[in-house]
Design a protein around this motif. Structure first.
Motif, PDB file in Angstrom:
ATOM      1  N   LEU A 161      -4.645  -4.572  14.333  1.00  0.00           N
ATOM      2  CA  LEU A 161      -4.039  -5.177  13.148  1.00  0.00           C
ATOM      3  C   LEU A 161      -2.815  -4.391  12.720  1.00  0.00           C
ATOM      4  O   LEU A 161      -2.859  -3.165  12.616  1.00  0.00           O
ATOM      5  CB  LEU A 161      -5.058  -5.208  11.993  1.00  0.00           C
ATOM      6  CG  LEU A 161      -4.524  -5.716  10.648  1.00  0.00           C
ATOM      7  CD1 LEU A 161      -4.304  -7.225  10.691  1.00  0.00           C
ATOM      8  CD2 LEU A 161      -5.475  -5.347   9.507  1.00  0.00           C
ATOM      9  N   ASP A 162      -1.742  -5.109  12.434  1.00  0.00           N
ATOM     10  CA  ASP A 162      -0.553  -4.528  11.819  1.00  0.00           C
ATOM     11  C   ASP A 162      -0.637  -4.788  10.317  1.00  0.00           C
ATOM     12  O   ASP A 162      -0.491  -5.923   9.868  1.00  0.00           O
ATOM     13  CB  ASP A 162       0.712  -5.154  12.400  1.00  0.00           C
ATOM     14  CG  ASP A 162       1.996  -4.543  11.838  1.00  0.00           C
ATOM     15  OD1 ASP A 162       1.926  -3.812  10.831  1.00  0.00           O
ATOM     16  OD2 ASP A 162       3.077  -4.807  12.403  1.00  0.00           O
ATOM     17  N   ALA A 163      -0.896  -3.744   9.551  1.00  0.00           N
ATOM     18  CA  ALA A 163      -0.971  -3.854   8.085  1.00  0.00           C
ATOM     19  C   ALA A 163       0.232  -3.182   7.442  1.00  0.00           C
ATOM     20  O   ALA A 163       0.144  -2.651   6.337  1.00  0.00           O
ATOM     21  CB  ALA A 163      -2.275  -3.247   7.579  1.00  0.00           C
ATOM     22  N   GLY A 164       1.362  -3.176   8.146  1.00  0.00           N
ATOM     23  CA  GLY A 164       2.559  -2.529   7.642  1.00  0.00           C
ATOM     24  C   GLY A 164       3.274  -3.313   6.564  1.00  0.00           C
ATOM     25  O   GLY A 164       4.137  -2.779   5.871  1.00  0.00           O
ATOM     26  N   VAL A 165       2.936  -4.602   6.407  1.00  0.00           N
ATOM     27  CA  VAL A 165       3.509  -5.419   5.339  1.00  0.00           C
ATOM     28  C   VAL A 165       2.597  -5.463   4.141  1.00  0.00           C
ATOM     29  O   VAL A 165       3.045  -5.448   2.990  1.00  0.00           O
ATOM     30  CB  VAL A 165       3.799  -6.851   5.848  1.00  0.00           C
ATOM     31  CG1 VAL A 165       4.194  -7.769   4.693  1.00  0.00           C
ATOM     32  CG2 VAL A 165       4.892  -6.827   6.900  1.00  0.00           C
ATOM     33  N   SER A 166       1.280  -5.514   4.388  1.00  0.00           N
ATOM     34  CA  SER A 166       0.318  -5.560   3.295  1.00  0.00           C
ATOM     35  C   SER A 166      -1.007  -4.948   3.723  1.00  0.00           C
ATOM     36  O   SER A 166      -1.569  -5.330   4.754  1.00  0.00           O
ATOM     37  CB  SER A 166       0.076  -7.003   2.835  1.00  0.00           C
ATOM     38  OG  SER A 166      -0.948  -7.042   1.861  1.00  0.00           O
ATOM     39  N   SER A 167      -1.513  -4.038   2.909  1.00  0.00           N
ATOM     40  CA  SER A 167      -2.830  -3.462   3.159  1.00  0.00           C
ATOM     41  C   SER A 167      -3.932  -4.487   2.923  1.00  0.00           C
ATOM     42  O   SER A 167      -5.074  -4.299   3.358  1.00  0.00           O
ATOM     43  CB  SER A 167      -3.057  -2.250   2.257  1.00  0.00           C
ATOM     44  OG  SER A 167      -3.099  -2.634   0.892  1.00  0.00           O
ATOM     45  N   VAL A 188      -5.707   0.029  13.450  1.00  0.00           N
ATOM     46  CA  VAL A 188      -4.530  -0.278  12.649  1.00  0.00           C
ATOM     47  C   VAL A 188      -3.298   0.361  13.282  1.00  0.00           C
ATOM     48  O   VAL A 188      -3.261   1.570  13.524  1.00  0.00           O
ATOM     49  CB  VAL A 188      -4.722   0.228  11.201  1.00  0.00           C
ATOM     50  CG1 VAL A 188      -3.494  -0.065  10.370  1.00  0.00           C
ATOM     51  CG2 VAL A 188      -5.945  -0.433  10.581  1.00  0.00           C
ATOM     52  N   THR A 189      -2.286  -0.455  13.551  1.00  0.00           N
ATOM     53  CA  THR A 189      -1.052   0.054  14.158  1.00  0.00           C
ATOM     54  C   THR A 189      -0.042   0.512  13.117  1.00  0.00           C
ATOM     55  O   THR A 189       0.846   1.304  13.418  1.00  0.00           O
ATOM     56  CB  THR A 189      -0.420  -1.021  15.053  1.00  0.00           C
ATOM     57  OG1 THR A 189      -0.120  -2.196  14.262  1.00  0.00           O
ATOM     58  CG2 THR A 189      -1.376  -1.414  16.181  1.00  0.00           C
ATOM     59  N   ASP A 190      -0.161   0.007  11.883  1.00  0.00           N
ATOM     60  CA  ASP A 190       0.692   0.444  10.780  1.00  0.00           C
ATOM     61  C   ASP A 190      -0.034   0.090   9.489  1.00  0.00           C
ATOM     62  O   ASP A 190      -0.795  -0.873   9.449  1.00  0.00           O
ATOM     63  CB  ASP A 190       2.056  -0.254  10.832  1.00  0.00           C
ATOM     64  CG  ASP A 190       3.081   0.374   9.897  1.00  0.00           C
ATOM     65  OD1 ASP A 190       2.815   1.497   9.405  1.00  0.00           O
ATOM     66  OD2 ASP A 190       4.128  -0.247   9.644  1.00  0.00           O
ATOM     67  N   LEU A 191       0.204   0.875   8.457  1.00  0.00           N
ATOM     68  CA  LEU A 191      -0.518   0.653   7.207  1.00  0.00           C
ATOM     69  C   LEU A 191       0.353   1.072   6.032  1.00  0.00           C
ATOM     70  O   LEU A 191       0.869   2.191   5.997  1.00  0.00           O
ATOM     71  CB  LEU A 191      -1.835   1.439   7.198  1.00  0.00           C
ATOM     72  CG  LEU A 191      -2.678   1.360   5.922  1.00  0.00           C
ATOM     73  CD1 LEU A 191      -3.096  -0.076   5.637  1.00  0.00           C
ATOM     74  CD2 LEU A 191      -3.896   2.270   6.028  1.00  0.00           C
ATOM     75  N   VAL A 192       0.490   0.171   5.076  1.00  0.00           N
ATOM     76  CA  VAL A 192       1.205   0.460   3.837  1.00  0.00           C
ATOM     77  C   VAL A 192       0.202   0.407   2.688  1.00  0.00           C
ATOM     78  O   VAL A 192      -0.862  -0.208   2.798  1.00  0.00           O
ATOM     79  CB  VAL A 192       2.352  -0.565   3.624  1.00  0.00           C
ATOM     80  CG1 VAL A 192       1.796  -1.939   3.278  1.00  0.00           C
ATOM     81  CG2 VAL A 192       3.342  -0.087   2.572  1.00  0.00           C
ATOM     82  N   SER A 193       0.527   1.065   1.580  1.00  0.00           N
ATOM     83  CA  SER A 193      -0.340   1.060   0.382  1.00  0.00           C
ATOM     84  C   SER A 193      -1.771   1.450   0.725  1.00  0.00           C
ATOM     85  O   SER A 193      -2.740   0.801   0.295  1.00  0.00           O
ATOM     86  CB  SER A 193      -0.311  -0.331  -0.280  1.00  0.00           C
ATOM     87  OG  SER A 193       0.996  -0.673  -0.672  1.00  0.00           O
ATOM     88  N   ALA A 194      -1.904   2.531   1.485  1.00  0.00           N
ATOM     89  CA  ALA A 194      -3.221   2.976   1.943  1.00  0.00           C
ATOM     90  C   ALA A 194      -4.232   3.187   0.816  1.00  0.00           C
ATOM     91  O   ALA A 194      -5.430   2.938   1.017  1.00  0.00           O
ATOM     92  CB  ALA A 194      -3.078   4.258   2.764  1.00  0.00           C
ATOM     93  N   PRO A 195      -3.840   3.649  -0.377  1.00  0.00           N
ATOM     94  CA  PRO A 195      -4.842   3.827  -1.430  1.00  0.00           C
ATOM     95  C   PRO A 195      -5.607   2.554  -1.792  1.00  0.00           C
ATOM     96  O   PRO A 195      -6.738   2.625  -2.261  1.00  0.00           O
ATOM     97  CB  PRO A 195      -4.015   4.338  -2.615  1.00  0.00           C
ATOM     98  CG  PRO A 195      -2.880   5.066  -1.981  1.00  0.00           C
ATOM     99  CD  PRO A 195      -2.542   4.229  -0.789  1.00  0.00           C
ATOM    100  N   SER A 306       3.410   1.493  -4.161  1.00  0.00           N
ATOM    101  CA  SER A 306       4.621   0.687  -4.297  1.00  0.00           C
ATOM    102  C   SER A 306       4.550  -0.339  -5.421  1.00  0.00           C
ATOM    103  O   SER A 306       5.595  -0.823  -5.872  1.00  0.00           O
ATOM    104  CB  SER A 306       4.933  -0.015  -2.972  1.00  0.00           C
ATOM    105  OG  SER A 306       3.866  -0.854  -2.568  1.00  0.00           O
ATOM    106  N   ASP A 307       3.361  -0.686  -5.914  1.00  0.00           N
ATOM    107  CA  ASP A 307       3.298  -1.608  -7.043  1.00  0.00           C
ATOM    108  C   ASP A 307       3.888  -0.999  -8.310  1.00  0.00           C
ATOM    109  O   ASP A 307       4.235  -1.721  -9.248  1.00  0.00           O
ATOM    110  CB  ASP A 307       1.853  -2.043  -7.314  1.00  0.00           C
ATOM    111  CG  ASP A 307       1.444  -3.249  -6.476  1.00  0.00           C
ATOM    112  OD1 ASP A 307       2.316  -3.847  -5.825  1.00  0.00           O
ATOM    113  OD2 ASP A 307       0.241  -3.588  -6.478  1.00  0.00           O
ATOM    114  N   THR A 308       3.998   0.331  -8.349  1.00  0.00           N
ATOM    115  CA  THR A 308       4.597   0.988  -9.513  1.00  0.00           C
ATOM    116  C   THR A 308       6.080   1.295  -9.300  1.00  0.00           C
ATOM    117  O   THR A 308       6.707   1.907 -10.166  1.00  0.00           O
ATOM    118  CB  THR A 308       3.840   2.283  -9.876  1.00  0.00           C
ATOM    119  OG1 THR A 308       3.921   3.201  -8.777  1.00  0.00           O
ATOM    120  CG2 THR A 308       2.383   1.996 -10.194  1.00  0.00           C
TER     121      THR A 308
END
Length: 422
Positions: A161-167, A188-195, A306-308
């Motif tokens: 899964l590429d989660a680089g656009v959305s976790s 996961v090949t990429d991950l953004v907003s990991a928290p 990034s939401d903040t």
């Protein structure tokens, strides 16, 4: 409880922030999938959570929402409906989580969403679902809603899964993992907003399932969830506006319920305010930010929170030096292109701004009043409300968009402003 010493500062205020949208909708998914009846306390009532509850109802789940608690009767076997049409409104978690839940049942489920949500990507998630044995089709544009899912249960197994656009793509799969026949392993090949993924994992644990991290892979056992009594903590993203207000004006804000054990990564926004010169105190039961009215310029990588990003962008002109926000490309595919929305509005306020693919730079200025273009985005509206604390004649073109996550925002923020005499 709020820190008693902190409450002694002139301008000190306790702000009651409503429950987290992210936690509420994850809790609703988990409760629907669990064996038994779950009680949710402190859940958020907003457009996004209303849409999630409505979607569960269409799928055949029973949700009773009372003034003090919500009760959800779980169905470990999946939705009871065999055919349904769901409208996800603007809700990203609705549009991404519920198709995976629907696939665990048996029937044909059609999903559609608002024009705003139709523009947002879905492809990495539905590609992964297909690899896991789910039959589905995008009814107009590949990788976007509207979407039809044919549920026959989910086989599960291993998937990339590429989660680089959305976790949220990863969270959706993890949440459904215990309902899959073979369990789930997601590389996961990429991950953004990991928290936000950490929120998912922590909440799954509270419903009886442990996710194992194996390098870049997440492993979920089959077997289902157990019902529980779960309290939803206040929304850390929403709290960021009040913390930023304190830092900007030299006042003090305490948010009870967001303390050292909070599961939401967006509470780390207070660390940025601390770097800019505010004093931050995090106790077991609350977080307090005390401002000086002076802000230092900084460079902040906000990939994980990034939401903040719009909150920081909205107070950046008042810093003593430039503010550069980096690694936030994913904010271009939120409710709007948030980098561009912030840039356009700041320029209209008379602020020098530069942008790149995944960054925005903002220079010190004395903003002049104007109407803010909210772009239909609740976070743009709430962020620039903070700018208005030190910018006369600033107005919002769509103040009601805050209904998505905080319907009473303007009343609560206005009451705080009145207490501070601003």
């Amino acid at each position: 409880m709020p820190d008693p010493e902190a409450q002694g500062k002139p301008g000190g205020s306790v702000v009651i922030v409503p429950g987290s949208k992210s936690v509420t909708n994850r809790a609703l998914f988990l409760a629907a999938a669990a064996d038994g009846t779950t009680t949710l306390r402190g859940a958020l009532r907003s457009d996004d959570t209303d849409a999630f509850v409505e979607g569960l109802g269409v799928l055949g789940y029973e949700v009773e929402r009372g003034p003090d608690a919500w009760h959800v009767r779980g169905r470990p076997s999946g939705p009871s409906a065999t055919e349904a049409d769901l409208y996800c409104r603007d809700g990203a978690t609705v549009a991404r989580f519920l198709p995976v839940l629907a696939a665990t049942g048996h029937g044909t489920f059609r999903f559609d969403a608002s024009p705003q949500m139709r523009r947002r990507p879905l492809g990495p998630l539905t590609t992964a679902m297909r690899h896991l044995g789910v039959e589905l089709r995008h009814d107009e544009h590949e990788g976007h809603h509207p979407l039809t899912v044919v549920g026959r249960g989910v086989r599960g197994g291993a998937v990339r899964l590429d989660a680089g656009v959305s976790s949220q793509f990863l969270s959706a799969l993890l949440l459904a993992g215990p309902l899959m026949a073979e369990g789930l392993r997601v590389e996961v090949t990429d991950l953004v907003s990991a928290p936000y993924v950490e929120i998912t994992i922590a909440m799954m644990r509270s419903f009886g399932v442990r996710v194992v991290r194996d390098g870049d892979a997440f492993v979920v056992p089959t077997g289902g969830y157990r019902a529980t009594d779960h309290t939803v903590e206040p929304d850390a993203s929403t709290a960021s506006y009040f913390f930023a207000a304190a830092a900007l004006t030299g006042r003090q804000v305490t948010v009870p319920g967001l303390g050292a054990d909070a599961v939401q990564g967006d509470l780390r926004f207070v660390e940025i305010l601390e770097r800019m010169g505010a004093t931050v105190r995090v106790t077991a039961g609350a977080t307090t930010v005390t401002g000086t009215g002076r802000l230092a310029g900084i460079t902040a990588n906000m990939r994980d929170i990034s939401d903040t990003m719009p909150t920081l962008a909205a107070i950046a002109p008042f810093a003593a030096g430039p503010v550069r926000i980096t690694d936030v490309h994913n904010t271009r595919v939120k409710e709007c292109d948030r980098i561009e929305a912030c840039a356009v509005n700041l320029r209209r306020l008379g602020v020098r701004v530069e942008t790149g693919r995944d960054w925005i730079g903002i220079w010190p200025a004395v903003p002049v009043g104007t109407e803010i273009d909210c772009h239909g985005d609740h976070r743009i509206a709430m962020s620039f409300a903070v700018t208005g604390l030190r910018t006369p004649n600033l107005t919002l073109d769509e103040p009601t968009v805050v209904r998505k996550t905080f319907p009473d925002f303007h009343e609560v923020f206005g009451a705080l402003r009145h207490r501070w005499g601003l």
